[in-house]
Design a protein around this motif. Structure first.
Motif, PDB file in Angstrom:
ATOM      1  N   MET A 235     -77.603 -46.112  -2.037  1.00 40.66           N
ATOM      2  CA  MET A 235     -77.585 -46.224  -0.424  1.00 40.66           C
ATOM      3  C   MET A 235     -77.284 -45.342  -0.226  1.00 40.66           C
ATOM      4  O   MET A 235     -77.530 -45.021   1.375  1.00 40.66           O
ATOM      5  CB  MET A 235     -77.764 -47.688  -0.049  1.00 40.66           C
ATOM      6  CG  MET A 235     -78.163 -48.889  -0.308  1.00 40.66           C
ATOM      7  SD  MET A 235     -79.865 -48.795   0.237  1.00 40.66           S
ATOM      8  CE  MET A 235     -79.677 -48.458   1.691  1.00 40.66           C
ATOM      9  N   GLY A 236     -76.266 -44.483  -0.574  1.00 46.60           N
ATOM     10  CA  GLY A 236     -75.611 -43.754  -0.171  1.00 46.60           C
ATOM     11  C   GLY A 236     -76.191 -42.640   0.281  1.00 46.60           C
ATOM     12  O   GLY A 236     -76.420 -41.524   1.211  1.00 46.60           O
ATOM     13  N   LEU A 237     -76.953 -41.896  -0.997  1.00 43.95           N
ATOM     14  CA  LEU A 237     -77.722 -40.974  -0.557  1.00 43.95           C
ATOM     15  C   LEU A 237     -78.949 -41.234   0.112  1.00 43.95           C
ATOM     16  O   LEU A 237     -79.551 -40.005   0.573  1.00 43.95           O
ATOM     17  CB  LEU A 237     -78.388 -40.639  -2.445  1.00 43.95           C
ATOM     18  CG  LEU A 237     -77.847 -40.314  -3.033  1.00 43.95           C
ATOM     19  CD1 LEU A 237     -78.582 -40.241  -4.341  1.00 43.95           C
ATOM     20  CD2 LEU A 237     -77.119 -38.414  -3.015  1.00 43.95           C
ATOM     21  N   ALA A 238     -79.683 -42.386   0.123  1.00 40.50           N
ATOM     22  CA  ALA A 238     -80.355 -42.471   1.095  1.00 40.50           C
ATOM     23  C   ALA A 238     -80.106 -42.745   2.311  1.00 40.50           C
ATOM     24  O   ALA A 238     -80.994 -41.627   4.020  1.00 40.50           O
ATOM     25  CB  ALA A 238     -80.864 -44.806   1.033  1.00 40.50           C
ATOM     26  N   TRP A 239     -78.864 -42.903   3.057  1.00 37.42           N
ATOM     27  CA  TRP A 239     -78.343 -42.494   3.588  1.00 37.42           C
ATOM     28  C   TRP A 239     -78.091 -41.057   4.834  1.00 37.42           C
ATOM     29  O   TRP A 239     -78.703 -40.659   5.454  1.00 37.42           O
ATOM     30  CB  TRP A 239     -76.741 -43.035   4.120  1.00 37.42           C
ATOM     31  CG  TRP A 239     -76.610 -44.725   4.416  1.00 37.42           C
ATOM     32  CD1 TRP A 239     -76.383 -45.186   3.963  1.00 37.42           C
ATOM     33  CD2 TRP A 239     -76.789 -45.049   5.679  1.00 37.42           C
ATOM     34  NE1 TRP A 239     -76.156 -46.579   4.785  1.00 37.42           N
ATOM     35  CE2 TRP A 239     -76.739 -46.333   6.199  1.00 37.42           C
ATOM     36  CE3 TRP A 239     -76.884 -44.243   7.452  1.00 37.42           C
ATOM     37  CZ2 TRP A 239     -76.848 -47.166   7.313  1.00 37.42           C
ATOM     38  CZ3 TRP A 239     -76.864 -45.289   9.047  1.00 37.42           C
ATOM     39  CH2 TRP A 239     -76.659 -46.269   8.694  1.00 37.42           C
ATOM     40  N   TRP A 240     -77.407 -40.012   3.645  1.00 40.20           N
ATOM     41  CA  TRP A 240     -77.424 -38.529   3.539  1.00 40.20           C
ATOM     42  C   TRP A 240     -79.410 -38.450   3.943  1.00 40.20           C
ATOM     43  O   TRP A 240     -79.250 -37.492   4.443  1.00 40.20           O
ATOM     44  CB  TRP A 240     -77.131 -37.900   2.610  1.00 40.20           C
ATOM     45  CG  TRP A 240     -75.019 -37.891   2.668  1.00 40.20           C
ATOM     46  CD1 TRP A 240     -74.542 -38.664   3.657  1.00 40.20           C
ATOM     47  CD2 TRP A 240     -74.308 -37.803   1.192  1.00 40.20           C
ATOM     48  NE1 TRP A 240     -73.468 -38.830   2.981  1.00 40.20           N
ATOM     49  CE2 TRP A 240     -73.118 -38.331   2.143  1.00 40.20           C
ATOM     50  CE3 TRP A 240     -75.108 -36.888   0.762  1.00 40.20           C
ATOM     51  CZ2 TRP A 240     -72.335 -37.519   1.486  1.00 40.20           C
ATOM     52  CZ3 TRP A 240     -74.013 -36.661  -0.334  1.00 40.20           C
ATOM     53  CH2 TRP A 240     -72.628 -36.785  -0.153  1.00 40.20           C
ATOM     54  N   LEU A 241     -80.355 -38.965   2.788  1.00 35.62           N
ATOM     55  CA  LEU A 241     -81.867 -37.847   3.081  1.00 35.62           C
ATOM     56  C   LEU A 241     -82.291 -38.283   4.664  1.00 35.62           C
ATOM     57  O   LEU A 241     -82.690 -37.641   5.097  1.00 35.62           O
ATOM     58  CB  LEU A 241     -82.535 -38.540   1.742  1.00 35.62           C
ATOM     59  CG  LEU A 241     -83.559 -38.879   2.062  1.00 35.62           C
ATOM     60  CD1 LEU A 241     -83.968 -37.139   1.418  1.00 35.62           C
ATOM     61  CD2 LEU A 241     -84.766 -39.692   0.745  1.00 35.62           C
ATOM     62  N   MET A 242     -81.507 -39.596   5.265  1.00 36.08           N
ATOM     63  CA  MET A 242     -82.289 -39.688   6.300  1.00 36.08           C
ATOM     64  C   MET A 242     -81.170 -38.726   7.085  1.00 36.08           C
ATOM     65  O   MET A 242     -81.846 -38.105   8.626  1.00 36.08           O
ATOM     66  CB  MET A 242     -81.618 -41.253   7.161  1.00 36.08           C
ATOM     67  CG  MET A 242     -83.035 -42.284   6.100  1.00 36.08           C
ATOM     68  SD  MET A 242     -84.352 -42.032   6.994  1.00 36.08           S
ATOM     69  CE  MET A 242     -85.034 -43.838   5.912  1.00 36.08           C
ATOM     70  N   GLY A 243     -79.822 -38.334   7.340  1.00 33.34           N
ATOM     71  CA  GLY A 243     -79.449 -37.393   7.682  1.00 33.34           C
ATOM     72  C   GLY A 243     -80.194 -36.383   8.026  1.00 33.34           C
ATOM     73  O   GLY A 243     -79.943 -35.317   8.339  1.00 33.34           O
ATOM     74  N   LEU A 244     -80.277 -35.683   7.123  1.00 36.18           N
ATOM     75  CA  LEU A 244     -81.317 -34.939   6.584  1.00 36.18           C
ATOM     76  C   LEU A 244     -82.667 -34.706   6.996  1.00 36.18           C
ATOM     77  O   LEU A 244     -82.661 -33.079   7.554  1.00 36.18           O
ATOM     78  CB  LEU A 244     -81.707 -34.045   4.864  1.00 36.18           C
ATOM     79  CG  LEU A 244     -80.099 -33.887   4.184  1.00 36.18           C
ATOM     80  CD1 LEU A 244     -80.209 -34.217   2.588  1.00 36.18           C
ATOM     81  CD2 LEU A 244     -79.528 -32.729   4.639  1.00 36.18           C
TER      82      LEU A 244
ATOM     83  N   CYS B 242     -83.492 -31.883  10.867  1.00 34.04           N
ATOM     84  CA  CYS B 242     -84.809 -30.833  10.887  1.00 34.04           C
ATOM     85  C   CYS B 242     -85.438 -30.862  12.009  1.00 34.04           C
ATOM     86  O   CYS B 242     -85.669 -29.507  12.033  1.00 34.04           O
ATOM     87  CB  CYS B 242     -86.175 -31.600  10.194  1.00 34.04           C
ATOM     88  SG  CYS B 242     -86.096 -31.222   8.012  1.00 34.04           S
ATOM     89  N   THR B 243     -85.187 -31.980  12.623  1.00 31.27           N
ATOM     90  CA  THR B 243     -85.279 -31.413  14.373  1.00 31.27           C
ATOM     91  C   THR B 243     -83.339 -31.423  15.152  1.00 31.27           C
ATOM     92  O   THR B 243     -82.869 -31.589  14.587  1.00 31.27           O
ATOM     93  CB  THR B 243     -85.592 -32.224  15.011  1.00 31.27           C
ATOM     94  OG1 THR B 243     -84.901 -33.559  15.026  1.00 31.27           O
ATOM     95  CG2 THR B 243     -86.956 -32.696  14.219  1.00 31.27           C
ATOM     96  N   ILE B 244     -83.807 -30.772  16.065  1.00 32.10           N
ATOM     97  CA  ILE B 244     -82.845 -30.255  17.037  1.00 32.10           C
ATOM     98  C   ILE B 244     -81.910 -31.729  17.413  1.00 32.10           C
ATOM     99  O   ILE B 244     -81.379 -32.395  17.745  1.00 32.10           O
ATOM    100  CB  ILE B 244     -82.860 -29.613  18.137  1.00 32.10           C
ATOM    101  CG1 ILE B 244     -83.133 -27.925  17.327  1.00 32.10           C
ATOM    102  CG2 ILE B 244     -81.122 -29.060  19.098  1.00 32.10           C
ATOM    103  CD1 ILE B 244     -83.227 -26.571  18.408  1.00 32.10           C
ATOM    104  N   VAL B 245     -83.160 -32.566  18.416  1.00 30.10           N
ATOM    105  CA  VAL B 245     -82.904 -33.664  18.921  1.00 30.10           C
ATOM    106  C   VAL B 245     -82.745 -34.701  18.049  1.00 30.10           C
ATOM    107  O   VAL B 245     -81.624 -36.007  18.548  1.00 30.10           O
ATOM    108  CB  VAL B 245     -83.933 -34.347  19.515  1.00 30.10           C
ATOM    109  CG1 VAL B 245     -84.603 -33.381  20.472  1.00 30.10           C
ATOM    110  CG2 VAL B 245     -85.150 -34.727  18.664  1.00 30.10           C
ATOM    111  N   GLY B 246     -82.707 -34.272  16.679  1.00 30.52           N
ATOM    112  CA  GLY B 246     -82.050 -35.760  15.370  1.00 30.52           C
ATOM    113  C   GLY B 246     -80.812 -35.269  14.877  1.00 30.52           C
ATOM    114  O   GLY B 246     -79.914 -36.278  14.891  1.00 30.52           O
ATOM    115  N   ILE B 247     -80.103 -34.185  15.806  1.00 34.62           N
ATOM    116  CA  ILE B 247     -78.466 -33.898  15.051  1.00 34.62           C
ATOM    117  C   ILE B 247     -77.437 -35.074  15.781  1.00 34.62           C
ATOM    118  O   ILE B 247     -77.167 -35.547  14.682  1.00 34.62           O
ATOM    119  CB  ILE B 247     -78.075 -33.049  16.018  1.00 34.62           C
ATOM    120  CG1 ILE B 247     -78.493 -31.592  14.916  1.00 34.62           C
ATOM    121  CG2 ILE B 247     -76.131 -32.786  15.556  1.00 34.62           C
ATOM    122  CD1 ILE B 247     -78.530 -30.457  16.466  1.00 34.62           C
ATOM    123  N   PRO B 248     -77.743 -35.663  17.083  1.00 32.14           N
ATOM    124  CA  PRO B 248     -76.737 -36.836  16.553  1.00 32.14           C
ATOM    125  C   PRO B 248     -76.948 -38.291  15.742  1.00 32.14           C
ATOM    126  O   PRO B 248     -76.021 -38.720  15.043  1.00 32.14           O
ATOM    127  CB  PRO B 248     -77.424 -37.319  18.181  1.00 32.14           C
ATOM    128  CG  PRO B 248     -77.657 -36.345  19.058  1.00 32.14           C
ATOM    129  CD  PRO B 248     -78.452 -35.669  17.995  1.00 32.14           C
TER     130      PRO B 248
END
Length: 146
Positions: free
Chosen positions: A18-27, A31-37
């Motif tokens: 699940m930690g890796l799943a959170w990091w994958l969603m973060g990555l 991929c978009t500028i608006v997704g940084i927050p």
């Protein structure tokens, strides 16, 4: 010491996924500028998902005593968008993990942690992770303000 043992067992029995799943969603959010927050929130909660024992999520507003962009109206908008796009999937992963952990008596504390993380999955913007002592001190300070 108990938190360390809990975190090691947590990692060995599924917390790493699940930690890796959170990091994958973060990555993906990066991929978009608006997704940084959202990416920032994913990495913070992802780190918590790797080692949750001895730490606690808390709203930044309660920790700092003031609103910021993630705890105000924009944070609410961000959390609604997040919930629709990714929060549901992360929450579902934590719920499935909670059910798997709750099958055994020894897994019940881990199931409870997964349920806490499932709740955070719906609204990670405006949250931060601190030690249990700092979270308790913030609650006491906020109760005095009210």
């Amino acid at each position: 010491m108990i938190a360390l043992i809990g975190n090691i067992i947590w990692l060995l029995f599924g917390g790493i996924f699940m930690g890796l799943a959170w990091w994958l969603m973060g990555l993906l959010a990066l991929c978009t500028i608006v997704g940084i927050p959202w990416a920032k929130a994913c990495f913070i909660i992802g780190n918590f998902s790797f080692m949750p024992f001895g730490k606690e999520p808390i709203e930044r507003k309660y920790l700092t005593g003031s609103d910021d962009i993630g705890t105000g109206e924009w944070g609410l908008v961000g959390n609604v968008i997040w919930c629709i796009v990714a929060g549901i999937w992360l929450a579902l992963g934590h719920l499935i993990s909670a059910v798997a952990c709750a099958i055994t008596i020894i897994g019940i504390p881990f199931a409870i942690q997964h349920l806490k993380l499932a709740i955070i999955s719906f609204a990670p913007i405006g949250q931060t992770i601190v030690s249990k002592e700092i979270a308790e001190a913030a609650r006491v300070a906020n109760s005095r303000r009210l």
